[in-house]
Each structure stands twice: as C-alpha cells, then as structure tokens.
Motif scaffolding. Sequence first.
Motif, mmCIF file in Angstrom:
data_model
loop_
_atom_site.group_PDB
_atom_site.id
_atom_site.type_symbol
_atom_site.label_atom_id
_atom_site.label_comp_id
_atom_site.label_asym_id
_atom_site.label_seq_id
_atom_site.Cartn_x
_atom_site.Cartn_y
_atom_site.Cartn_z
ATOM 1 N N ASN A 34 -7.621 2.895 -7.033
ATOM 2 C CA ASN A 34 -6.787 3.616 -6.053
ATOM 3 C C ASN A 34 -7.574 4.652 -5.263
ATOM 4 O O ASN A 34 -7.052 5.702 -4.890
ATOM 5 N N LYS A 35 -8.852 4.319 -5.018
ATOM 6 C CA LYS A 35 -9.701 5.115 -4.144
ATOM 7 C C LYS A 35 -10.041 4.281 -2.913
ATOM 8 O O LYS A 35 -9.936 3.066 -2.924
ATOM 9 N N ARG A 80 0.817 -1.218 0.000
ATOM 10 C CA ARG A 80 0.000 0.000 0.000
ATOM 11 C C ARG A 80 0.849 1.266 0.000
ATOM 12 O O ARG A 80 0.505 2.254 -0.687
ATOM 13 N N THR A 81 1.923 1.284 0.744
ATOM 14 C CA THR A 81 2.740 2.493 0.845
ATOM 15 C C THR A 81 3.447 2.837 -0.464
ATOM 16 O O THR A 81 3.963 3.944 -0.618
ATOM 17 N N LYS A 82 3.443 1.907 -1.418
ATOM 18 C CA LYS A 82 4.067 2.163 -2.723
ATOM 19 C C LYS A 82 3.058 2.622 -3.774
ATOM 20 O O LYS A 82 3.426 2.944 -4.902
ATOM 21 N N ILE A 83 1.783 2.631 -3.393
ATOM 22 C CA ILE A 83 0.721 2.999 -4.330
ATOM 23 C C ILE A 83 0.404 4.488 -4.203
ATOM 24 O O ILE A 83 0.246 5.008 -3.097
ATOM 25 N N LYS A 84 0.309 5.165 -5.336
ATOM 26 C CA LYS A 84 -0.104 6.557 -5.338
ATOM 27 C C LYS A 84 -1.622 6.603 -5.419
ATOM 28 O O LYS A 84 -2.215 6.276 -6.455
ATOM 29 N N ALA A 85 -2.251 6.974 -4.339
ATOM 30 C CA ALA A 85 -3.711 6.975 -4.265
ATOM 31 C C ALA A 85 -4.301 8.149 -5.030
ATOM 32 O O ALA A 85 -3.642 9.167 -5.259
ATOM 33 N N GLU A 138 -6.420 11.441 -5.726
ATOM 34 C CA GLU A 138 -6.484 12.659 -4.919
ATOM 35 C C GLU A 138 -7.682 12.626 -3.968
ATOM 36 O O GLU A 138 -8.809 12.311 -4.369
ATOM 37 N N GLU A 188 -5.571 9.765 -0.264
ATOM 38 C CA GLU A 188 -4.172 9.448 0.050
ATOM 39 C C GLU A 188 -4.011 8.749 1.400
ATOM 40 O O GLU A 188 -3.088 7.952 1.583
ATOM 41 N N ASN A 189 -4.884 9.044 2.354
ATOM 42 C CA ASN A 189 -4.728 8.484 3.700
ATOM 43 C C ASN A 189 -5.354 7.105 3.860
ATOM 44 O O ASN A 189 -5.078 6.404 4.835
#
Length: 358
Positions: free
Chosen positions: A274-275, A255-260, A262, A265-266
């Motif tokens: 990626n939502k 998860r920490t490598k995925i760009k969520a 806008e 992100e949290n």
Amino acid sequence: MTDHIKPKDDASSYKKQTDKENILKLREILKELPEFCEQYFLAMESTTSSLTRVNYARDLKIFFFFLMNEIPKFKNYSMQDFKLNDLDEISVMNLEKYLSYLTLYHGTDDIERDNDQSGKERKLAALRSLYKYFVKRELIKTNPAALTDSPKKHEKAIIRLEPNEVVKLLDLAESGEKLTERQKKYHERTKTRDVALLTLLLGTGIRVSECVGLDIGDVNFEDYSFRVTRKGGDQVVLYFGDEVFDKLSAYYNERTKIKAFEGHENALFLSMQNKRLDVRSVQNLVKKYASVAAPLKKISPHKLRSTFGTELYRETGDIYLVADVLGHSDINITRRHYAAQSDDNRRQAMRVKLHEPD
C-alpha cells in the motif's frame, strides 16, 4: 494533442518527493568526490533536474575511480586527493582509455559492470560539462573532453510489441495463465491494478516515471483525461480512449477503498504494501508478463511507449503529433525513431509489391 497546465501546489507530490531523495543522494556522493566538484554541481542546480545531477555525480565518481586505478600518475591518490589543476594533467589518450575501460569494468563496489555506446556517450557528456564549466571560468586551461571523439552509435531497430502480442500481454495480465505458482498466489490481488497500468502505458505512451508519479486527483474520468508531470517538471493533460477508461476506472474503484500507507495517500498505483509503486516495480511487472507474451523480445516499459508511438504514427502519419503526445523536446528524436521506421516499412512493402506475380 496535449494541454499544458500550471503545476499543482502539492507539498507531498511525487516530483517533490523524488527531488528530495535525489538531493540527499547527491549530497552523499559529493562527500566522496573531489572537493572542487561541489562548486560545479551548485552551478548546475538551476539548469538541470535533480536526477541529471545525481547521474552526472555517479558518472564522475566512476571517472575518478578509473584515474586512481588505471592511470599511473594518480595511482597513489584517494578520490579526495584530486585538485582542480589535476584536470589539466589528463590527456585525450587518457579519456580514450577511459571509454575503452567502460566497456567492462569493476566499480567501487567491486561488481562487474558494462556500458554500451549510449552509456559511454553519457559519461563523456558528464566530463565535457565539468571541463566546460571550469574552462569557461578560467580555472583550468585544457579541455581534453572537448577533443575526444564521441563513441560511434549504432542505430538499433525499435523493439516493440505487435498487435497480437499486445492482446496476449493484456490477456495474460487478466487471466494469470502461464505464470509461476508463486506469481499466481499474488495475481488475484494485483490483476486489476496490473491490467490498468499496462493498458495505460500502451494506450497513452507515458514514461514509467510519469506513470508512477500519478496521483488519484490527476485522473478526470468525465473528459477521459489525466495530468502528468514531464521530465523537465512541466505538467500537461493527456487523453485516453475507451479501453483505458474501462480498465483504469475498474482499478480506480478498487483503489479508493484502499487505505494507503502514511505519506502515500495520494498515489494512484499502489504496491502490495500500500505504498506508491516505484519505477523498478513497474519494470519487474512488465517483464513478468512480457516474458511470457513475447518471450523472444526484451520488453520494458519504454518498449511499451515505443509500441504506442509506432502505432500512433502509423495511424496519423503526423510526426509532430507523436512528438507532442510523447513529450519529446526535440522533434528530431521522434523523426529518427518513428518516421525512419515507417520509411523502412514502405520500402519493404514496395519490394514485396514489385515481386508479386501477375
């Protein structure tokens, strides 16, 4: 046990976002409801959750739609035509007919719907609350909702997974075996997330709404804990065991490598877009795997919660601990579901013992 903590000040938190969405939903429903309903919902604001208000508004909309279509004196009404004094024209017999109507009806969207006893009881509760508010303020004189008997509820056996079914469920989520070809196409991308999510639900008993509301910063791997926001908005710290640690940390690394997306992100658990995962998506996820692992049982995220609660009570025999961990506000809810189940098991065991051959 759970540790209570102060709410986090996070303007983009899941709870604040869902509250905002519910407020907007309520405003849209209020445009359709009789004008006097707005006064009632404004008074409720400080004592109820945003989701409760939305559900009550939807239930009241069904009620006024029923009056317009099933009660002759209101047949020429539109929903906006109802005035406060019309509530005094409604009888207990009308409400009894309403409860019968709820068994099977077509809603405002012309889709066929039904209600079990619990659904009917909630809709009657919405009416009781509405009547109580206006009677207390002496704006109406009668309260037929208070005189209407609640639907008789039939106690249902707890549906849960047995230990072997839990193993099958998690193995299936890991391997992807027996999934459809279409499901297998996406499985490699989601299996680490799915296994972590299922293990967390089964290993902690949190609600699906609490699960999707988790942020990355809510998990503390150093002391095997995580922070959840309960139904009423209170935040507590819960703890997990080794198996949850292993599966959750594996997903956390991904998860920490995925760009969520806008605004997401949290979020801890992300969809393929990626939502933040929503409740419906988790329900579908559980159904996908459980329909193969336990095909004769209708398993939902809440049934995974029941599985955890049952096992915790079996292991500890401490009903107060179970209530605390599950976040039940009323110990009687916990006792009714879990202690009664254990009593039944003990009676069954005694019957078996008495009939054993010497």
